[in-house]
Design an enzyme around this catalytic site. Structure first.
Site, mmCIF file in Angstrom:
data_model
loop_
_atom_site.group_PDB
_atom_site.id
_atom_site.type_symbol
_atom_site.label_atom_id
_atom_site.label_comp_id
_atom_site.label_asym_id
_atom_site.label_seq_id
_atom_site.Cartn_x
_atom_site.Cartn_y
_atom_site.Cartn_z
ATOM 1 C CB SER A 22 -0.961 -0.057 1.190
ATOM 2 O OG SER A 22 -2.114 0.663 0.906
ATOM 3 C CG HIS A 34 -5.886 -2.283 -0.094
ATOM 4 N ND1 HIS A 34 -4.901 -2.172 -1.054
ATOM 5 C CD2 HIS A 34 -5.475 -1.515 0.949
ATOM 6 C CE1 HIS A 34 -3.938 -1.369 -0.614
ATOM 7 N NE2 HIS A 34 -4.269 -0.958 0.607
HETATM 8 C C1 GTR Z 1 -5.349 4.752 1.061
HETATM 9 C C2 GTR Z 1 -4.647 5.526 -0.011
HETATM 10 C C3 GTR Z 1 -3.866 4.585 -0.869
HETATM 11 C C4 GTR Z 1 -3.062 3.580 -0.091
HETATM 12 C C5 GTR Z 1 -3.732 3.154 1.211
HETATM 13 C C6 GTR Z 1 -2.860 2.533 2.291
HETATM 14 O O1 GTR Z 1 -6.198 5.518 1.829
HETATM 15 O O2 GTR Z 1 -5.615 6.209 -0.744
HETATM 16 O O3 GTR Z 1 -3.054 5.335 -1.746
HETATM 17 O O4 GTR Z 1 -1.801 4.036 0.139
HETATM 18 O O5 GTR Z 1 -4.352 4.188 1.847
HETATM 19 O O6 GTR Z 1 -1.689 2.814 2.424
HETATM 20 O O7 GTR Z 1 -3.438 1.790 3.077
#
Ligand code: GTR
Length: 668
Positions: free
Chosen positions: A257, A398
């Site tokens: 992420s 995710h």
């Molecule tokens: C989200 C962000 C992403 C990603 C994610 C994370 O809110 O929009 O770009 O980096 O966080 O790191 O969990």
């Protein structure tokens, strides 16, 4: 606390982010067309024609363009000193993995203002040193990465996270192991990789006010969190390469992420990283910005203005004007191995945009006579592709899962270490669906308990075609009843009124939904082959979870994380069980292994087991002639039943099914 951080050191202040109110696009048809800049071009726009020209002109130019427009200036190197002593401890990890745990406090730079970062490093301790190491930063402190009470609690500021048990911006005992499902130490150590991590907030706390530290007018290329985290990774590498246990030529930088973005930037700038791995890094990471899909520059720079340099925000809505795109970042990894992982449901990260960036970065590898990702067809789900540049998109959302690490290790085995990945009993990815309940049984599943608690084939005594799904310990009819939508344990004083499936299996995926009952702490269990018990137990409050808690493979491994739900709630186990193999004399020739999910969380990750260790198995405690016969057949055939355990509590089961993975299943 009281530590200086790089945020302060670079006097980072950024222009306030663009207020973002736009709707993200998730429609592939609306992505539009775009033209990407050449990732191996020099300042004159012409592609480098030789490795020498790329190295002398194009590569420095591409790095400078990314510094100016996306990540900000790279921070200069600084001396790294160990504060106090490096702690080395020999530890035994679940699955009987002998490991060495190292912890060190590193001062990055000189003077009182220099930040200190704490590094946690697990190494396989089996005579294979020096070993390749996977280094990545973490989100909530080292203690959250692995449930080991010996891991230091960081003094740094942490983001509050109620579920993780962090509410005062400080690490707590309760937060130990909270993110362990993202960092599968035993499994990776078994594959011969060391695992290193440090908390990103040690040098740059992940919060927008960090940018308000100083000047009102930062330069357009002022560095942000990504630059600080990349710098932190390089400084940790400075230390790792001094360790005799670590292979200096085989440290890969890995990140998930936002920390995947940082890993890419670290790997692009610091060629000592032998390989680079991005897990779902998305916008500002591996995903192309010019594709209008998922998170946009406007969205990311308004929500996280402190991550990038101020100029990046100015490209919101005019991505075509960027002199680079994220494939240029990937191209800087060449000729080293690069692995990019996406997840189908992580549309915010634009999985297709991550794949297309790999394709567009290919000229950098081709210039070196290497093949790059070598395809422009996006692969199907759970099907990794590429040997120098690898990519997979797995099912699911995710998250960072064991599947991602295992496929990454398969790739690195070949691309970095020049060896073949082990051929495990790999029946494809295992990240089962655990919601909504009851889950629909898949094709090929043998249903033992129906979704309403009814028992397949009835609960009566029978034989031949009429044989019910379960028999008692004596081989006769079971006396468990259907109550409140579940097959309820008929609790006995001796705690041995188990029910034994008449279907036997060797390797299988097993799904069981259950609800605990207050007496005897809701104790029950799924006895795989009657030999290995996955615990059912009221243990919501147990932090970190112990060997008797729900999710444990009893006597082998406590759960990676506490995923238990309260008494009475419907819960769900999904288990992938690969049985041990035995020779004709009954001796184990290859241990079994097991992966388990509980209520949406990975609780056991490829845990290895051999001879059973529990004194309570139905072949010992309360044993009958019938069960002796069952045990004998397990030794002969490798196939055995599923036993639902009576442990004095009226636990209920529903929707229990088995999906055999090999041809060794036997239906009555
Ligand atoms: C989200 C962000 C992403 C990603 C994610 C994370 O809110 O929009 O770009 O980096 O966080 O790191 O969990």
């Amino acid at each position: 606390m009281g530590r200086a951080t790089v945020g302060c050191l670079v006097s980072l202040v950024m222009a306030s982010g663009v207020a973002w109110s736009g709707e993200p696009n998730f429609d592939e048809a609306r992505v539009g067309t775009y033209t990407l800049p050449d990732p191996i071009a020099g300042p004159d726009g012409a592609a480098a024609k030789s490795v020498e020209a790329w190295r002398a002109v194009a590569r420095p130019h591409q790095l400078a363009v990314l510094e100016e427009n996306v990540f900000g200036r790279r921070l200069t190197s600084a001396p790294v000193a160990v504060v106090g002593a490096v702690e080395r401890a020999d530890v035994m990890l679940p699955g009987d993995v002998r490991a060495r745990r190292l912890q060190a406090r590193l001062r990055l730079g000189t003077g009182d203002a220099a930040p200190i970062t704490e590094v946690l490093l697990f190494l396989p301790h089996d005579g294979r040193e020096p070993v390749p190491v996977l280094l990545g930063l973490n989100f909530l402190g080292n203690q959250a990465e692995y449930p080991d009470p010996g891991i230091w609690l960081p003094p740094s500021w942490l983001p509050n996270d109620e579920a993780a048990g962090i509410d005062q911006h400080l690490a707590t005992e309760a937060s130990r192991g909270w993110l362990a499902h993202r960092w599968p130490v035993p499994a990776m150590l078994k594959r011969g990789y060391g695992m290193a991590t440090a908390y990103c907030g040690d040098v740059f706390p992940d919060r927008p006010p960090e940018r308000d530290a100083a000047a009102a007018q930062p330069s357009a290329d002022a560095p942000g969190a990504m630059a600080a985290w990349a710098w932190q990774l390089s400084r940790i590498l400075d230390w790792l390469v001094t360790l005799p246990e670590v292979r200096k030529d085989a440290v890969a930088v890995v990140g998930f992420s936002r920390l995947g973005k940082a890993a890419l930037w670290a790997g692009a700038g610091d060629e000592r990283f032998a390989a680079v791995v991005s897990m779902e890094s998305g916008c500002g990471g591996a995903a192309l910005s010019r594709r209008d899909y998922g998170e946009s520059i406007a969205a990311i720079t308004s929500r996280f203005p402190h991550w990038f340099c101020p100029r990046f925000a100015s490209f919101a809505g005019r991505e075509a004007d960027l002199p680079c795109d994220q494939h240029c970042l990937l191209a800087l990894v060449a000729p080293r191995p690069l692995y990019v992982a996406s997840a189908v449901e992580d549309r915010w990260s634009d999985p297709r945009g991550e794949f297309l960036a790999c394709v567009a970065a290919e000229p950098a590898w081709r210039l070196h006579g290497l093949e790059g990702i070598a395809t422009s067809d996006a692969p199907p789900t759970d099907t990794p592709v590429g040997r120098t540049v690898g990519y997979h998109v797995r099912a699911g959302r995710h998250e960072l899962l064991a599947y991602d690490w295992q496929r990454c290790a398969d790739f690195l085995d070949r691309a970095l270490l020049g060896r073949m990945p082990p051929t495990a009993d790999d029946h494809g990815a295992f990240h089962p669906l655990q919601a909504p309940l009851p889950v629909q049984p898949p094709a090929g599943a043998v249903v033992l308990v129906e979704a309403d608690g009814g028992v397949a084939g009835g609960a009566g005594e029978g034989s031949g075609a009429d044989r019910p799904a379960f028999v008692s310990m004596g081989g006769g009819a079971i006396d468990w009843k259907v109550r409140d939508g579940g097959l309820e344990v008929e609790a006995s004083g001796r705690r041995s009124n188990h029910v034994v499936s008449t279907v036997t299996f060797r390797d299988a995926d097993i799904h069981a939904e259950f609800a605990t009952s207050p007496e005897a702490s809701g104790n029950s269990g799924l006895y795989l082959h009657g030999l290995y018990e996955l615990q059912i137990f009221d243990s919501v409050a147990s932090r970190p979870p112990q060997m008797q808690d729900e999710g444990a493979l009893y006597r082998f491994a406590p759960p990676l994380v506490n995923a238990a739900l309260p008494t009475g709630a419907w819960q769900v186990y999904d288990v992938r069980f690969i049985a041990p193999r035995r020779d004709a004399a009954g001796a184990i020739t290859r241990p079994g292994h097991l992966t388990a999910w509980l209520n949406g969380k990975l609780v056991q990750d490829a845990i290895e087991f051999a001879e059973p260790r529990s004194p309570y198995t139905p072949y010992k405690h309360g044993v009958t002639d019938f069960m002796r016969g069952v045990e004998k057949r397990i030794l002969e055939t490798g196939a055995g039943p599923l036993v639902l355990q009576d442990h004095g509590s009226r636990v209920r089961f529903r929707n229990v099914w088995i999906r055999p993975l090999d041809g060794a299943a036997v239906s009555p």
